[in-house]
Enzyme design. Structure first.
Site, PDB file in Angstrom:
ATOM      1  N   ARG A 122     -74.628  24.993 -17.214  1.00 53.31           N
ATOM      2  CA  ARG A 122     -75.796  24.503 -16.658  1.00 53.31           C
ATOM      3  C   ARG A 122     -76.188  25.781 -15.763  1.00 53.31           C
ATOM      4  O   ARG A 122     -77.501  26.223 -15.620  1.00 53.31           O
ATOM      5  CB  ARG A 122     -75.838  23.394 -15.682  1.00 53.31           C
ATOM      6  CG  ARG A 122     -76.004  22.147 -16.529  1.00 53.31           C
ATOM      7  CD  ARG A 122     -75.841  20.878 -15.606  1.00 53.31           C
ATOM      8  NE  ARG A 122     -75.657  19.864 -16.276  1.00 53.31           N
ATOM      9  CZ  ARG A 122     -76.601  19.071 -16.707  1.00 53.31           C
ATOM     10  NH1 ARG A 122     -77.731  19.142 -16.501  1.00 53.31           N
ATOM     11  NH2 ARG A 122     -76.074  18.034 -17.318  1.00 53.31           N
ATOM     12  N   LYS A 125     -58.527  15.544 -23.137  1.00 59.29           N
ATOM     13  CA  LYS A 125     -58.276  14.055 -22.501  1.00 59.29           C
ATOM     14  C   LYS A 125     -59.115  14.091 -21.336  1.00 59.29           C
ATOM     15  O   LYS A 125     -59.397  15.226 -20.814  1.00 59.29           O
ATOM     16  CB  LYS A 125     -56.711  13.962 -22.270  1.00 59.29           C
ATOM     17  CG  LYS A 125     -56.093  15.121 -21.441  1.00 59.29           C
ATOM     18  CD  LYS A 125     -54.742  14.653 -20.788  1.00 59.29           C
ATOM     19  CE  LYS A 125     -55.055  13.974 -19.459  1.00 59.29           C
ATOM     20  NZ  LYS A 125     -55.358  14.810 -18.357  1.00 59.29           N
ATOM     21  N   HIS A 151     -52.678  19.524 -23.834  1.00 60.49           N
ATOM     22  CA  HIS A 151     -51.923  20.824 -23.501  1.00 60.49           C
ATOM     23  C   HIS A 151     -50.439  20.696 -23.281  1.00 60.49           C
ATOM     24  O   HIS A 151     -49.700  21.565 -23.815  1.00 60.49           O
ATOM     25  CB  HIS A 151     -52.676  21.315 -22.337  1.00 60.49           C
ATOM     26  CG  HIS A 151     -52.107  21.052 -21.175  1.00 60.49           C
ATOM     27  ND1 HIS A 151     -52.473  20.045 -20.558  1.00 60.49           N
ATOM     28  CD2 HIS A 151     -51.114  21.707 -20.364  1.00 60.49           C
ATOM     29  CE1 HIS A 151     -51.990  19.964 -19.426  1.00 60.49           C
ATOM     30  NE2 HIS A 151     -51.077  20.800 -19.213  1.00 60.49           N
ATOM     31  N   LYS A 153     -46.759  23.179 -24.768  1.00 59.86           N
ATOM     32  CA  LYS A 153     -45.826  23.933 -23.925  1.00 59.86           C
ATOM     33  C   LYS A 153     -44.630  24.300 -24.999  1.00 59.86           C
ATOM     34  O   LYS A 153     -44.152  23.404 -25.652  1.00 59.86           O
ATOM     35  CB  LYS A 153     -45.315  22.945 -22.768  1.00 59.86           C
ATOM     36  CG  LYS A 153     -46.481  23.075 -21.695  1.00 59.86           C
ATOM     37  CD  LYS A 153     -45.879  22.182 -20.554  1.00 59.86           C
ATOM     38  CE  LYS A 153     -46.886  21.888 -19.631  1.00 59.86           C
ATOM     39  NZ  LYS A 153     -47.414  22.698 -18.729  1.00 59.86           N
ATOM     40  N   GLU A 192     -45.571  17.161  -9.232  1.00 59.42           N
ATOM     41  CA  GLU A 192     -46.564  18.392  -8.758  1.00 59.42           C
ATOM     42  C   GLU A 192     -46.482  18.177  -7.367  1.00 59.42           C
ATOM     43  O   GLU A 192     -46.148  17.082  -6.616  1.00 59.42           O
ATOM     44  CB  GLU A 192     -47.809  17.855  -9.457  1.00 59.42           C
ATOM     45  CG  GLU A 192     -47.948  17.814 -10.738  1.00 59.42           C
ATOM     46  CD  GLU A 192     -49.442  17.704 -11.255  1.00 59.42           C
ATOM     47  OE1 GLU A 192     -50.223  17.216 -10.497  1.00 59.42           O
ATOM     48  OE2 GLU A 192     -49.688  18.075 -12.264  1.00 59.42           O
ATOM     49  N   ASP A 233     -54.133   9.611 -16.223  1.00 62.11           N
ATOM     50  CA  ASP A 233     -54.080  11.079 -16.212  1.00 62.11           C
ATOM     51  C   ASP A 233     -52.903  11.813 -16.809  1.00 62.11           C
ATOM     52  O   ASP A 233     -53.112  12.748 -17.763  1.00 62.11           O
ATOM     53  CB  ASP A 233     -54.210  11.742 -14.742  1.00 62.11           C
ATOM     54  CG  ASP A 233     -54.683  13.302 -14.651  1.00 62.11           C
ATOM     55  OD1 ASP A 233     -55.250  13.783 -15.400  1.00 62.11           O
ATOM     56  OD2 ASP A 233     -53.944  13.673 -13.938  1.00 62.11           O
ATOM     57  N   HIS A 264     -49.654  12.796 -21.655  1.00 60.40           N
ATOM     58  CA  HIS A 264     -48.700  13.830 -21.556  1.00 60.40           C
ATOM     59  C   HIS A 264     -47.184  13.174 -21.965  1.00 60.40           C
ATOM     60  O   HIS A 264     -46.375  13.610 -22.585  1.00 60.40           O
ATOM     61  CB  HIS A 264     -48.618  14.665 -20.512  1.00 60.40           C
ATOM     62  CG  HIS A 264     -50.016  15.435 -20.227  1.00 60.40           C
ATOM     63  ND1 HIS A 264     -50.833  15.740 -21.298  1.00 60.40           N
ATOM     64  CD2 HIS A 264     -50.749  15.957 -19.080  1.00 60.40           C
ATOM     65  CE1 HIS A 264     -51.902  16.288 -20.648  1.00 60.40           C
ATOM     66  NE2 HIS A 264     -51.752  16.354 -19.480  1.00 60.40           N
ATOM     67  N   LYS A 311     -48.388  13.143  -7.698  1.00 60.17           N
ATOM     68  CA  LYS A 311     -49.102  14.386  -6.957  1.00 60.17           C
ATOM     69  C   LYS A 311     -48.343  14.683  -5.387  1.00 60.17           C
ATOM     70  O   LYS A 311     -48.100  13.481  -4.851  1.00 60.17           O
ATOM     71  CB  LYS A 311     -50.576  14.276  -7.043  1.00 60.17           C
ATOM     72  CG  LYS A 311     -51.161  14.505  -8.327  1.00 60.17           C
ATOM     73  CD  LYS A 311     -52.473  14.902  -8.398  1.00 60.17           C
ATOM     74  CE  LYS A 311     -53.037  15.063 -10.017  1.00 60.17           C
ATOM     75  NZ  LYS A 311     -52.616  16.232 -10.575  1.00 60.17           N
TER      76      LYS A 311
HETATM   77  C1  BG6 Z   1     -53.507  17.616 -16.660  1.00 66.16           C
HETATM   78  C2  BG6 Z   1     -53.763  16.611 -15.547  1.00 66.16           C
HETATM   79  O1  BG6 Z   1     -53.944  17.112 -17.781  1.00 66.16           O
HETATM   80  O2  BG6 Z   1     -52.227  18.070 -16.544  1.00 66.16           O
HETATM   81  C3  BG6 Z   1     -53.590  17.246 -14.180  1.00 66.16           C
HETATM   82  O3  BG6 Z   1     -55.147  16.378 -15.713  1.00 66.16           O
HETATM   83  C4  BG6 Z   1     -52.136  17.640 -14.085  1.00 66.16           C
HETATM   84  O4  BG6 Z   1     -53.798  16.209 -13.244  1.00 66.16           O
HETATM   85  C5  BG6 Z   1     -52.023  18.729 -15.234  1.00 66.16           C
HETATM   86  O5  BG6 Z   1     -52.385  18.485 -12.760  1.00 66.16           O
HETATM   87  C6  BG6 Z   1     -50.352  19.104 -14.999  1.00 66.16           C
HETATM   88  O6  BG6 Z   1     -50.199  20.123 -16.233  1.00 66.16           O
HETATM   89  P1  BG6 Z   1     -49.553  21.567 -15.896  1.00 66.16           P
HETATM   90  O7  BG6 Z   1     -49.357  21.957 -17.345  1.00 66.16           O
HETATM   91  O8  BG6 Z   1     -50.500  22.103 -15.276  1.00 66.16           O
HETATM   92  O9  BG6 Z   1     -48.393  20.962 -15.195  1.00 66.16           O
END
Ligand code: BG6
Length: 487
Positions: free
Chosen positions: A48, A145, A175, A179, A213, A233, A238, A328
């Site tokens: 946008r 996702k 993703h 990895k 994290e 999430d 994952h 987190k």
């Molecule tokens: C994302 C989540 O898919 O993966 C995030 O939405 C998370 O909340 C992240 O922090 C973690 O992935 P990576 O590869 O950054 O450790």
């Protein structure tokens, strides 16, 4: 990775967002610098926010780390920007015109790096403008996702996509699966013979999968508090993917459908957690101060930490618990798999007053350390027969080897039409079947989530999920306490 043989365009919706700037454009830059993009590949950012072409290129440049001015310049020549309202038909006419003028070979990848509520409106508009039809080239769509926020919404989304796209055109990206260390799980398991005979309920006591994290919401409070929470999430996508790769049967080949057939079988075998099991098999918590973060709804019950104890009800894994946890603002940034083996049938080396011989562990570091370690008991040198834990460590990469970012591999796979690392709808559905009952149970529970201090390993209650005094979370890759036992 082969050089891209076909010309195409990468059209990124939500190009000014965090994901595109931090991951997608840098990954495309890497592919460009490695020579993997055909010379006439074009990259279009859509959003946008208005940008003149030059200021867009300057904006992208800020997010690329490179010292090679010529390479940078040639990459920036590939990129354009199109501003507009993504729900407005006029925007798609402009997109059509850009494609007509810029795209060689008529192959286009649409990457939806937008908030999930835009997935369907964008798809509808693209279809109405005739941009999804594969006449002379291919059209592919990458969907980030979360794929839905529960089973029903995933079904609805699938229905909307399916009426406008063939399944072969849809790339549901996770993703984490891209990895290197996660892809290595397949190699570890299926390119070696030493693990397979032990890889079952007879030798494995339990498995832990951790994604910890230190970061918090990172400016994503609106998304996280409404659509996320640690379970949706991280676990639904994952961590269940990691579980599937660890627990799956050997596929007949690495071809996409064979791999995904095996993963889906595992996900479907996970025993759903009913209301009666929730208290003992699931823990949710929020870090202290979450409620005060900007963008978080007052009184929010969204969990920033979740731990689940799951069972895979099949021949190989019956009664072996898989413990999954993520959070987190924890003490460390660490993702790893810890596999604990059963104890020997007799404790031959356990002398009076000495501690027991410790069980073996296989530890697989996902990040930040990409390592594989095996912990075994060994004799301490000396006359007495004393044992201690030693660790056989192997760093996966060699010094100087470049580790590709997960998005580099996955973006390249889309170009090459390789869907093996992307999720099939039945995998997503099976994962929601695991997570939905937990989310429903928690939604019915009026008590707020537990709290844990920022910088801790999460709530104390998460330790009770094991229900056994001799099991606890592995926090590190280093040998626990180098315990010694004496005969
Ligand atoms: C994302 C989540 O898919 O993966 C995030 O939405 C998370 O909340 C992240 O922090 C973690 O992935 P990576 O590869 O950054 O450790």
């Amino acid at each position: 990775m082969n050089c891209a043989s076909e010309s195409h365009a990468y059209v990124i919706f939500g190009a000014t967002g965090n994901l595109a700037m931090a991951k997608l454009l840098p990954a495309l830059y890497q592919l460009h610098s490695l020579g993997h993009l055909a010379p006439d590949v074009r990259i279009l950012g859509c959003g946008r926010t208005p940008y003149a072409q030059d200021s867009w290129r300057a904006e992208v440049e800020k997010h690329l780390q490179t010292a090679d001015a010529a390479l940078l310049d040639s990459f920036l020549q590939r990129i354009d920007y199109l501003a507009g309202n993504l729900e407005d038909a006029a925007f798609y006419q402009a997109l059509d015109a850009w494609m007509g003028a810029s795209v060689c070979g008529n192959n286009v990848i649409f990457y939806l790096s937008v908030s999930p509520e835009f997935y369907v409106p964008i798809t509808i508009r693209l279809a109405q403008a005739g941009l999804l039809v594969e006449r002379t080239g291919w059209r592919r769509m990458v969907i980030e996702k979360p794929f839905g926020h529960d089973l029903q919404s995933a079904r609805d989304l699938q229905h909307e996509l399916n009426t406008r796209l063939d399944e072969e055109q849809i790339y549901r990206i996770d993703h984490y699966v891209g990895k290197e260390s996660v892809q290595n799980l397949l190699v570890l398991r299926f390119a070696n013979m030493i693990l397979e005979p032990l890889w079952n309920r007879h030798y494995i006591d339990h498995v832990q999968i951790t994604h910890a994290e230190t970061i918090g919401l990172d400016g994503r409070a609106n998304y996280y508090d409404r659509h996320g929470g640690a379970t949706r999430d991280m676990i639904q996508s994952h961590l269940l993917q990691v579980l599937a790769l660890l627990a799956m049967e050997p596929p007949v080949s690495l071809e996409a459908e064979s791999l995904r057939d095996e993963k889906v079988k595992v996900l479907r075998s996970i025993r759903p957690l009913g209301q009666p099991q929730l208290a003992s098999h699931a823990v949710r918590a929020q870090y202290a101060g979450y409620q005060q973060e900007a963008g978080v709804a007052a009184g929010s019950h969204t969990e920033t930490y979740a731990a689940l104890k799951l069972y895979v009800d099949n021949w190989r894994w019956r009664d072996v618990p898989f413990y999954l946890r993520t959070g987190k603002r924890l003490k460390e940034r660490r993702s790893m798999v810890a596999v604990r083996f059963r104890e020997p049938p007799m404790q031959l080396f356990q002398g009076s007053g000495a501690s027991a011989v410790h069980p073996n562990w296989l530890l697989i570091g996902i990040q930040p350390d990409d390592v594989v370690q095996m912990e075994i008991s060994a004799k301490v040198p000396g006359q007495e027969t004393r044992t201690r834990q030693i660790s056989m460590d192997a760093s996966v990469g060699n010094p100087g080897e470049r580790k590709a970012d997960a998005y580099e591999d996955l973006l390249m796979d889309v170009i090459q039409g390789d869907r093996s690392l992307f999720l099939r709808y039945d995998e997503v559905k099976a994962a929601w079947n695991v997570v939905d009952p937990v989310m429903r149970g928690w939604a019915d529970d009026e008590r707020p989530p537990l709290q844990y201090p920022v910088g801790s390993w999460g709530p104390k209650a998460a330790d009770q999920i094991f229900g056994q005094a001799d099991r606890e979370w592995r926090q590190t890759l280093s040998c626990n306490d180098k315990p010694e036992s004496k005969l």
